[in-house]
Every structure is written in structure tokens, then in C-alpha cells.
Design an enzyme around this catalytic site. Sequence first.
Site, PDB file in Angstrom:
ATOM      1  CG  ASP A 166      -0.145  -0.083   2.430  1.00 42.01           C
ATOM      2  OD1 ASP A 166       0.954  -0.409   2.499  1.00 42.01           O
ATOM      3  OD2 ASP A 166      -0.676   0.662   3.465  1.00 42.01           O
ATOM      4  CG  HIS A 490      -1.262  -7.061  -1.844  1.00 43.17           C
ATOM      5  ND1 HIS A 490      -2.782  -7.223  -2.433  1.00 43.17           N
ATOM      6  CD2 HIS A 490      -1.653  -6.093  -0.877  1.00 43.17           C
ATOM      7  CE1 HIS A 490      -3.307  -6.110  -2.064  1.00 43.17           C
ATOM      8  NE2 HIS A 490      -2.697  -5.600  -1.221  1.00 43.17           N
ATOM      9  CG  ASP A 532       3.512 -15.671  -7.097  1.00 42.72           C
ATOM     10  OD1 ASP A 532       3.131 -14.630  -6.402  1.00 42.72           O
ATOM     11  OD2 ASP A 532       4.006 -16.080  -8.226  1.00 42.72           O
ATOM     12  CD  GLU A 541       0.528  -5.447   1.668  1.00 39.91           C
ATOM     13  OE1 GLU A 541      -0.411  -5.966   2.336  1.00 39.91           O
ATOM     14  OE2 GLU A 541       0.629  -4.447   1.897  1.00 39.91           O
TER      15      GLU A 541
HETATM   16  O1  G3I Z   1      -1.657  -9.865  18.744  1.00 36.28           O
HETATM   17  C1  G3I Z   1      -2.309 -11.096  18.487  1.00 36.28           C
HETATM   18  C2  G3I Z   1      -1.815 -12.228  19.318  1.00 36.28           C
HETATM   19  O2  G3I Z   1      -2.149 -11.998  20.572  1.00 36.28           O
HETATM   20  C3  G3I Z   1      -2.524 -13.732  18.887  1.00 36.28           C
HETATM   21  O3  G3I Z   1      -2.116 -14.636  19.778  1.00 36.28           O
HETATM   22  C4  G3I Z   1      -2.107 -13.880  17.412  1.00 36.28           C
HETATM   23  C5  G3I Z   1      -2.806 -14.991  16.637  1.00 36.28           C
HETATM   24  O4  G3I Z   1      -2.978 -14.943  15.397  1.00 36.28           O
HETATM   25  O5  G3I Z   1      -2.754 -12.680  16.595  1.00 36.28           O
HETATM   26  C6  G3I Z   1      -2.045 -11.582  17.166  1.00 36.28           C
HETATM   27  O6  G3I Z   1      -2.557 -10.356  16.336  1.00 36.28           O
HETATM   28  C7  G3I Z   1      -2.127 -10.185  14.786  1.00 36.28           C
HETATM   29  C8  G3I Z   1      -1.189  -9.128  14.924  1.00 36.28           C
HETATM   30  O7  G3I Z   1      -0.854  -9.069  13.463  1.00 36.28           O
HETATM   31  C9  G3I Z   1      -0.158  -8.901  15.637  1.00 36.28           C
HETATM   32  O8  G3I Z   1       0.908  -9.667  15.302  1.00 36.28           O
HETATM   33  C10 G3I Z   1      -3.192 -10.399  14.016  1.00 36.28           C
HETATM   34  O9  G3I Z   1      -3.848 -11.977  14.178  1.00 36.28           O
HETATM   35  C11 G3I Z   1      -2.731 -10.126  12.542  1.00 36.28           C
HETATM   36  O10 G3I Z   1      -3.733 -10.229  11.927  1.00 36.28           O
HETATM   37  C12 G3I Z   1      -1.923  -8.982  12.391  1.00 36.28           C
HETATM   38  O11 G3I Z   1      -1.459  -8.722  11.019  1.00 36.28           O
HETATM   39  C13 G3I Z   1      -0.940  -7.509  11.055  1.00 36.28           C
HETATM   40  C14 G3I Z   1      -1.914  -7.049   9.813  1.00 36.28           C
HETATM   41  O12 G3I Z   1      -1.163  -5.687   9.111  1.00 36.28           O
HETATM   42  C15 G3I Z   1      -3.275  -6.840   9.786  1.00 36.28           C
HETATM   43  O13 G3I Z   1      -3.368  -5.854  10.774  1.00 36.28           O
HETATM   44  C16 G3I Z   1       0.507  -7.553  10.339  1.00 36.28           C
HETATM   45  O14 G3I Z   1       1.307  -8.037  11.568  1.00 36.28           O
HETATM   46  C17 G3I Z   1       0.884  -6.505   9.926  1.00 36.28           C
HETATM   47  O15 G3I Z   1       2.296  -6.885   9.137  1.00 36.28           O
HETATM   48  C18 G3I Z   1      -0.026  -6.099   8.681  1.00 36.28           C
HETATM   49  O16 G3I Z   1       0.661  -4.771   8.254  1.00 36.28           O
HETATM   50  C19 G3I Z   1       0.220  -4.118   7.214  1.00 36.28           C
HETATM   51  C20 G3I Z   1      -0.259  -2.825   7.399  1.00 36.28           C
HETATM   52  O17 G3I Z   1      -1.318  -2.706   8.293  1.00 36.28           O
HETATM   53  C21 G3I Z   1      -0.900  -2.141   6.001  1.00 36.28           C
HETATM   54  N1  G3I Z   1       0.278  -2.006   5.168  1.00 36.28           N
HETATM   55  C22 G3I Z   1       0.750  -3.293   4.680  1.00 36.28           C
HETATM   56  C23 G3I Z   1       1.028  -4.324   5.929  1.00 36.28           C
HETATM   57  C24 G3I Z   1       1.589  -5.640   5.607  1.00 36.28           C
HETATM   58  O18 G3I Z   1       0.609  -6.511   5.337  1.00 36.28           O
HETATM   59  O1  9MR Z   2      -3.680  -3.563  -0.059  1.00 36.03           O
HETATM   60  C1  9MR Z   2      -4.010  -3.514   1.390  1.00 36.03           C
HETATM   61  C2  9MR Z   2      -2.662  -4.154   2.113  1.00 36.03           C
HETATM   62  O2  9MR Z   2      -1.552  -3.254   1.978  1.00 36.03           O
HETATM   63  C3  9MR Z   2      -3.115  -4.347   3.522  1.00 36.03           C
HETATM   64  O3  9MR Z   2      -2.213  -5.279   4.179  1.00 36.03           O
HETATM   65  C4  9MR Z   2      -4.479  -5.258   3.807  1.00 36.03           C
HETATM   66  C5  9MR Z   2      -4.802  -5.383   5.316  1.00 36.03           C
HETATM   67  O4  9MR Z   2      -5.085  -4.411   5.752  1.00 36.03           O
HETATM   68  O5  9MR Z   2      -5.509  -4.772   2.853  1.00 36.03           O
HETATM   69  C6  9MR Z   2      -5.235  -4.322   1.644  1.00 36.03           C
HETATM   70  O6  9MR Z   2      -6.433  -3.781   1.007  1.00 36.03           O
HETATM   71  C7  9MR Z   2      -7.343  -4.416   0.582  1.00 36.03           C
HETATM   72  C8  9MR Z   2      -8.332  -3.991   2.092  1.00 36.03           C
HETATM   73  O7  9MR Z   2      -8.224  -4.256   3.175  1.00 36.03           O
HETATM   74  C9  9MR Z   2      -9.719  -4.911   1.300  1.00 36.03           C
HETATM   75  N1  9MR Z   2     -10.130  -4.275   0.071  1.00 36.03           N
HETATM   76  C10 9MR Z   2      -9.226  -4.753  -0.776  1.00 36.03           C
HETATM   77  C11 9MR Z   2      -7.898  -4.117  -0.733  1.00 36.03           C
HETATM   78  C12 9MR Z   2      -6.948  -4.647  -1.556  1.00 36.03           C
HETATM   79  O8  9MR Z   2      -6.669  -5.687  -1.641  1.00 36.03           O
END
Ligand code: G3I
Ligand code: 9MR
Length: 563
Positions: A166, A490, A532, A541
Site C-alpha cells: 500500500d 500484493h 503467489d 504482500e
Molecule cells: O496480537 C495477536 C496475538 O495476541 C495472537 O496470539 C495472534 C494470533 O494470530 O494474533 C495477534 O494479532 C495479529 C497481529 O498482526 C499482531 O501480530 C493479527 O492476528 C494479525 O492479523 C495482524 O497482522 C498484521 C496486519 O497488518 C493486519 O493488521 C501484520 O502483523 C502487519 O504486518 C500488517 O501490516 C500491514 C499494514 O497494516 C498495512 N500495510 C501493509 C502491511 C503488511 O501487510
Molecule cells: O492493500 C492492502 C494491504 O496493504 C493491507 O495489508 C491489507 C490489510 O489491511 O489490506 C489491503 O487492502 C485491501 C482491503 O483491506 C480490502 N479491500 C481490498 C484491498 C486491496 O486488496
Amino acid sequence: SFGAKAQTIEVNQVGYQINAPKIAAVLNSTNGTKFFITNISGTDTLFSAQLQPARNDVYANNIPVQLADFSAFQQSGTFQLIVPGAINKPQIIIQSLPFYTVGKAVLKGYYYQRASMPLLPQYAGVWARPAGHPDNAVLIHESAATNERPAGSTIATPGGWYDAGDYNKYVVNSGITMYTLLSAYAHYATYFDTLTTNIPETGNGLPDIINELLYNLRWMLTMQDTDGGVYHKCTNAAFDGMVMPNAATQPRYVIEKTTAATLDFAAVMAQAARIFAKWQNNRLPHLADSCKQAAVKAWQWAEQHPNLDYNQTSMNAKFKPAVTTGAYGDTHLIDEWFWAAAELAITTKDKPYINWLLQYKVPVAVIPSWNQVAALGMFSLLNHANQLSASLQPLIQNCKLQAIEVANYLLQHGNMAMHTVMGQSNNDFIWGGNAVAANQGMWLLQVFQLTGERRYLNGALSNADYLLGRNATGYCYITGFGTKSPMHPHHRPSIADGIQAPVPGLLVGGPNPARQDGQIYPNNYPETAYTDNDKAYAANEIAINWNAPAVFLLNGLNYWALQ
Ligand code: G3I
Ligand code: 9MR
């Protein structure tokens, strides 16, 4: 026989270091006996040995795996690995420095993530593109409004790297990323001093790793408000479509100042001040001082606002427009306090930070991630032990014990079938799990440096092998490298640019059975829940905080191979 799964050989597709352990994995294999290394045309056998007894890979539906250990074969070149009965005969590359090019590429990956500037063909090749997101008039979101800066007024916050696939910029995730790159330089300065990545700044008298991370550091500095607090993120209200950066023109906002962003910022700025001091009399006048002042101001703000957690849901209940981009919300900040206190104590030697450390001690350090940063402070303290006061030495001793204890645990609990440290438990295979592997490797490299014991170095190497192809999917998880690597990450530029090959040098998140993106995956076993597919953002991603430990690991392995 009918129904039996084909035997496939999985190798580190980028290469093996000539004097290091060299292992390949034969999947779905129980009764194999010998393996052979031949010249590339298969006419001459140069080495042969017994396959190891089969073990079941508990992370890949218990398939039996036999390892081929050719560590004793110490000849550089490109060869073929043959196992009678296997359906492939992979190429094996053996070199003194096989990770040199990929190590450079994962650092260059950050250049491709730069906001607010065009990527020119002489640096970006076919991935050249116009500038996106000038971010010179970013709106103050309602959540961030103050008397001095009402909602709808603007600030300039240009530059920095896009977070991931993103186009938003998040301070919390920049925090661990910057720490990791700054630490890579701190550990391997002599190596990075001559490593160039062909970026616009190359040749300006600074190492390119410093040039690259300065691009993001200068952006981070713009995210600090005059009162010392730091905006949580610079973002659109909602994620963009799959378009190029210059076509993504939705309004940008800075969102509320948070304790986590401010502490992470304080830690990074304090650490950066130490490293930039090297150039304060020539290339970077005043920057070290500015970073130090910014860090101190941030800490003071955090002390006055210790409980401003980022909760996007409750924020959206109060303020407009609703924001639905990455949250990086964390409600457990003792590790952020510890990390900031540690970096500030090392840089300033001032009492308040030392006292904080003495009062709160060392939190239990786990493998780092964007919301688990205790180990960052722990390793910084360890690496500056001899500059710190006597009062802190017991605490530093505790850091050392923890660092070694975790490293020993890592070596004892990996995936035995594949012979990788990656695979301590199912919990390693999460969103961004490939960064868990890289961060385990980084941890082990640091403990190798502390102890001089080679088994830690070998453990780090096993995770490089994992990332580069010795795993149950057979993917080399870094774009542009290996014989089978992600073609559809992604990653908006890679999707929208019309170029078949994705932007190179980017580590994808990796297998993640939780599959939060709702896509169809081939299966949901921890090690193979990967696809993939450019819609599968929970597995495919890329992200700045995932590339950073790969920069540390791969270049660290290069550094040690050169010693
Ligand atoms: O904190 C809980 C933990 O207590 C539990 O045991 C565990 C079980 O699955 O989950 C933990 O939470 C997770 C959290 O990350 C912390 O590790 C969530 O399930 C998981 O969904 C969450 O994922 C994060 C994701 O964003 C959604 O918020 C990823 O770490 C993080 O790298 C990712 O970051 C995104 C940004 O939001 C937007 N830009 C892209 C980026 C990469 O995808
Ligand atoms: O592109 C977004 C990515 O960077 C984030 O990790 C992800 C989870 O927050 O969300 C992606 O965006 C999606 C959104 O959450 C739902 N609609 C489709 C978007 C693109 O796939």
C-alpha cells in the site's frame, strides 16, 4: 505407486557458501539411499553421500523428508543435484559469497518504495516510474486537530518509504525498520561502507545504506509536531486501488499522535544520533544533534501522554473521515518504553533514562516484530555495554543471558525435518512469517558475534536457506531471485506497472494459514499455506519491516564470509 506424492528436491536456489553447511531437502521421500552431485551436464559425478533418514515435516502435513548434506563438497561452481526417483534435478550454486547480489537487492528494495520522487531509469531500470504522493500539503485529520493546527489545515510530510504493497506511511512500522537497518550498519560498517546500490545519492561520500535510510528518517522527522508528539501515520482514509503511485491521488491525512509512534520515534532518533555523529563534521552537519533533540522531546511528550494507544475503531466512532488503512495498533507498550529508554540512555547517558531502566528492568524479549520491540533495546544495551555506567551492568548481564538463552532455544526447537531454525512452533507461520525467519536469523547472528560460537551462525544460515528455497513450498521468497520466486506480490506498483517481472529485492510475507485475505490457498498447513496471488495480502504482500531483517541477515552472512 498410485497416489504417492512425487519426490521433489528443494534447495537454497540462490546458492551455498563454500565453507559452510550445505543441505538440500528431498520431500516425500522415505527410502532414498544415495544422492549425487554432478557437473551441470550430468556427465561426471563429483560427490556422493547417503541421504539422511526420513523425518516427518510437522508443518507440512507430516510429509517425510530426507536431507542431503553435501557440506563436505567444497568446490565452487554450478552443479546438479541428483536423487534417484526424484522428479527434479536442481541446480546447485556454490560460491564464496553467494548472497552478495541478493543482499544488495534487498537493500535496493527500499529505493523502489520511495514516495514523493520519480524513480529514474538509470536507477530503476524497467521499474522507473513518476513520483507519487508529494505529501507537501497533508491534511490534519480531526483526530489530530489542535488549536494551532485545526482539522483541515495542512502540514508538509514528504518523502519516506511506502510501507508495503500500500502507499501509506506508518511511524510504528518505520520504527523497527529503521532500527534494523541502522543496526545492520552498526554491526557491519566496514562491509556497508563500500556497498553501493546505484541510487541517486551513490558516490556522495555516504554509504548507500545510510543514504537510503536517511530518505525515510527525514520523513520521520516531519511527523513530529512542535510539542514533541508524533503522528501515528500519514495515510489515505481508505486503501487505494491497484494503481501506480502517481495515479493514487486521494487526500492524505496525518492521524492522531500516539504514545507508541512517539516512543518508537524517540528510540530511532536516539539510535540515529549515535550513528550519524560519524559524519557530523562533514556530510551531515547538525543532523545527529537534531535527532537527539527530537528524541528527547518525543520522550518528554510520551511521559505526559503515556496512554494514547491507537485504536482505529474507537477513533472512527469520534472523528471523520473514517480511516480504514493499516492500524499498527498496540496496547502493550512496556517494550516500547524500554526500547526508547535504552536508546536514550546509551546516547545521552542521562539519569532519567538510566533510572527508568533500573526501575523497570528488562521485559521478556521475544523475536522482534512491529509490536514487540524489547529485544531491540536489549541488543542495543548489550552492544554498548562498555560505554554504560556500572549501575546498568547487572541489567546488561540480564540482557546477555536472555539473548543467549533464546538463541539456544532457537537452535534446539527448529523444524528438524527441514533442518531450519524457522519452525519453532505453528506461531512462526503468521502474517509476515518470513520476517520471523529473518529476525530469528538476525538474533542468531548477534549472538554469534557475542559468543564467537559458530553454531549460531549456522542457525542463521539455515533460515537464509529457508527463505531462499529450502522449504516445503519450494519458493525462493525474494522477488527476482532463485528459480521459483513470487511473480504476483500484493504490491501496487508491481501489479499496475505493466511489467511482467515484479519489482525485485522484496521479501513476501510467506505462508500464513490464517489467510485473513479470504483468498483460496492450496492448503492450510503452516509451512505451505502460501499462494503467489496478488490478492493474497496475508501471504504475498511485501513490507519494509520484513525486508529489513533480510538486509541484516543476508549482508551479515556476507560480512562473516569475508572475515
Ligand atoms: O496480537 C495477536 C496475538 O495476541 C495472537 O496470539 C495472534 C494470533 O494470530 O494474533 C495477534 O494479532 C495479529 C497481529 O498482526 C499482531 O501480530 C493479527 O492476528 C494479525 O492479523 C495482524 O497482522 C498484521 C496486519 O497488518 C493486519 O493488521 C501484520 O502483523 C502487519 O504486518 C500488517 O501490516 C500491514 C499494514 O497494516 C498495512 N500495510 C501493509 C502491511 C503488511 O501487510
Ligand atoms: O492493500 C492492502 C494491504 O496493504 C493491507 O495489508 C491489507 C490489510 O489491511 O489490506 C489491503 O487492502 C485491501 C482491503 O483491506 C480490502 N479491500 C481490498 C484491498 C486491496 O486488496
